[in-house]
Design an enzyme around this catalytic site. Structure first.
Site, PDB file in Angstrom:
ATOM      1  N   THR A   1     -31.247-142.084-128.379  1.00  0.00           N
ATOM      2  CA  THR A   1     -29.949-141.820-129.016  1.00  0.00           C
ATOM      3  C   THR A   1     -29.481-143.006-129.864  1.00  0.00           C
ATOM      4  OG1 THR A   1     -28.623-142.507-127.089  1.00  0.00           O
ATOM      5  CG2 THR A   1     -29.319-140.196-127.181  1.00  0.00           C
TER       6      THR A   1
ATOM      7  N   LEU B   1     -24.632-141.294-131.374  1.00  0.00           N
ATOM      8  CA  LEU B   1     -24.211-139.911-131.083  1.00  0.00           C
ATOM      9  C   LEU B   1     -25.196-139.352-130.059  1.00  0.00           C
ATOM     10  CD1 LEU B   1     -23.087-138.079-134.346  1.00  0.00           C
ATOM     11  CD2 LEU B   1     -21.756-138.582-132.294  1.00  0.00           C
ATOM     12  N   HIS B   2     -24.951-139.692-128.794  1.00  0.00           N
ATOM     13  CA  HIS B   2     -25.933-139.379-127.757  1.00  0.00           C
ATOM     14  C   HIS B   2     -26.182-137.869-127.603  1.00  0.00           C
ATOM     15  CE1 HIS B   2     -25.367-143.504-126.274  1.00  0.00           C
ATOM     16  NE2 HIS B   2     -24.076-143.290-126.270  1.00  0.00           N
ATOM     17  N   ASP B   3     -25.121-137.151-127.231  1.00  0.00           N
ATOM     18  CA  ASP B   3     -25.312-135.792-126.709  1.00  0.00           C
ATOM     19  C   ASP B   3     -25.861-134.782-127.714  1.00  0.00           C
ATOM     20  OD1 ASP B   3     -24.541-136.640-124.216  1.00  0.00           O
ATOM     21  OD2 ASP B   3     -22.469-135.983-124.415  1.00  0.00           O
TER      22      ASP B   3
END
Ligand code: BDR
Ligand code: CA
Length: 307
Positions: free
Chosen positions: A190, A235-237
Site C-alpha cells: 500500500t 491509500l491502503h484499503d
C-alpha cells in the site's frame, strides 16, 4: 460475471475510498457490507458506512459487527482518521443498518450463496473470524479472503505490527488457518499507492460529483506524516478492491504467514516467509508490487462514475 463479495470495513478515510470504489465497479457485486470498530469506534464506523452508501445512491445492506477484538484491548487510530473516522468531513446521514449481526449475516450469505463468495476485509478481522469459527464448514463457500493487513517488515500501529493485524491478531490467525486462499495487501504494497496532493487535484478535475468531492475532502485531512517525508499518505484499503478488479496491476508471491500472538512487543506481527526459509506450506498470496499510475487512473475513473 461480477465477483460476489462481502466487504468488512471500519471507515476510516481509506476505507471510504475502498467502499466507494467497490460500489462504483461493475466487476464486483457487493452482497453486504459489515462493519467493525477499528479506526474509530463502531458508534462512528457504522454511521460512516451508512452515509457513504447513501452518498453513492447504492442499495446495499449494512450490518453492525464487533466493537472490540476477540481478545485484548481495542485501539483506535484517530490521529490519522480524525475522531469521527472521516477527518471531520460531515456527510449527510445515511439510512439505518439492516437487521442482524455481522458474523451471523456473513454465515447466512455464505450458506445461501449459489456461487462462492469472496470475503474482503479492510478492518480488524473480528467479524470474518467470528463467522468462520462458529460454522467452519462454511469455509467451503468462501472463494478467497482478500485482506488489507500485515507487513513483511515494519508495522504502523507498533514497530512490529500493522494496525488491522494489531487490533485483532487472533482473528487474523483464524483466517490463515481456515483453509481458503488468503490474499494480503500489506503495508509494503500500500506504500506504493501513495496519494499525494497532486493525485487529489487530478481526482477533483476528473469528477465533480458529491462522492468524489467528499473523498477528496476526507483525504485532504489525513496528516502527511514522516513515513513518506510529507509527500503523501498511503491509500491502503482500496488496494484490496483494486486487486479484485484489475489483478494485472499487481505482482504476487505465495508465502507462509505466521501470526505473532504473544504478549510482547511483536504482538500482531505477520511473520511473512517470502523466501521459503521455513519450508512450511504456503497459506497466503502476498501482493508485492502495484502499478501506481494504473491504480490511480482506475480509482479516478471509477469514482468519477458516482453521483
Ligand atoms: C489499515 O489500518 C487502518 O488504519 C486503515 O483503514 C487500513 O485498513 C492500514 O494499516
Ligand atoms: Ca480500514
Amino acid at each position: 460475471m461480477a465477483i460476489p463479495i462481502i466487504l468488512d470495513c471500519d471507515p476510516g478515510t481509506d476505507d471510504a475510498f475502498a467502499v466507494l470504489l467497490a460500489l462504483a465497479s461493475p466487476e464486483i457485486e457487493v452482497l453486504a457490507i459489515t462493519v467493525a470498530g477499528g479506526n474509530v469506534g463502531l458508534e462512528c464506523t457504522l454511521p460512516n458506512v451508512l452515509a457513504l452508501v447513501a452518498l453513492a445512491g447504492a442499495d446495499v445492506p449494512v450490518y453492525a459487527g464487533a466493537d472490540r477484538p476477540l481478545l485484548g484491548a481495542f485501539v483506535n487510530e484517530t490521529r490519522v482518521h480524525g475522531v469521527d473516522g472521516l477527518g471531520g468531513v460531515a456527510l449527510p446521514a445515511g439510512g439505518e443498518p439492516a437487521d442482524g449481526v455481522a458474523a451471523d449475516v456473513i454465515r447466512r450469505v455464505l450458506r445461501e450463496a449459489r456461487r462462492n463468495v469472496t470475503l474482503v476485509g479492510i478492518a480488524p478481522a473480528t467479524n470474518l473470524a467470528l463467522a468462520l469459527i462458529t460454522e467452519p464448514a462454511l469455509a467451503e463457500k468462501v472463494e478467497r479472503i482478500v485482506l488489507m493487513t500485515g507487513a513483511w517488515a515494519e508495522g504502523n500501529a507498533t514497530p512490529a505490527a500493522e494496525f488491522n493485524a494489531f487490533n485483532d491478531p487472533e482473528a487474523l490467525a483464524v483466517l490463515f488457518a481456515c483453509g481458503r486462499p488468503v490474499v494480503l495487501a500489506t503495508l509494503e504494497l500500500t506504500a506504493q499507492a501513495l496519494c499525494t496532493p497532486a493525485h487529489l487535484a487530478r481526482f477533483r478535475a476528473a469528477g465533480t460529483g458529491r462522492c468524489m468531492r467528499a473523498l477528496c475532502d476526507i483525504q485532504a485531512t489525513v496528516p502527511l506524516g514522516p513515513r513518506f517525508a510529507g509527500a503523501g499518505s498511503a491509500l491502503h484499503d482500496p488496494c484490496a478492491i483494486a486487486w479484485l478488479i484489475r489483478p494485472e496491476l499487481f505482482t504476487t508471491r505465495d508465502c507462509t504467514v505466521t501470526m505473532d500472538l504473544g504478549p510482547g512487543p511483536s504482538r500482531g506481527r505477520t511473520v511473512i516467509d517470502r523466501w521459503r526459509r521455513t519450508g512450511a506450506p504456503f497459506n497466503a498470496t502476498v501482493l508485492e508490487t502495484l502499478d501506481p499510475d494504473g491504480f490511480f487512473s482506475l480509482l479516478g475513473e471509477r469514482l468519477a462514475r458516482l453521483p
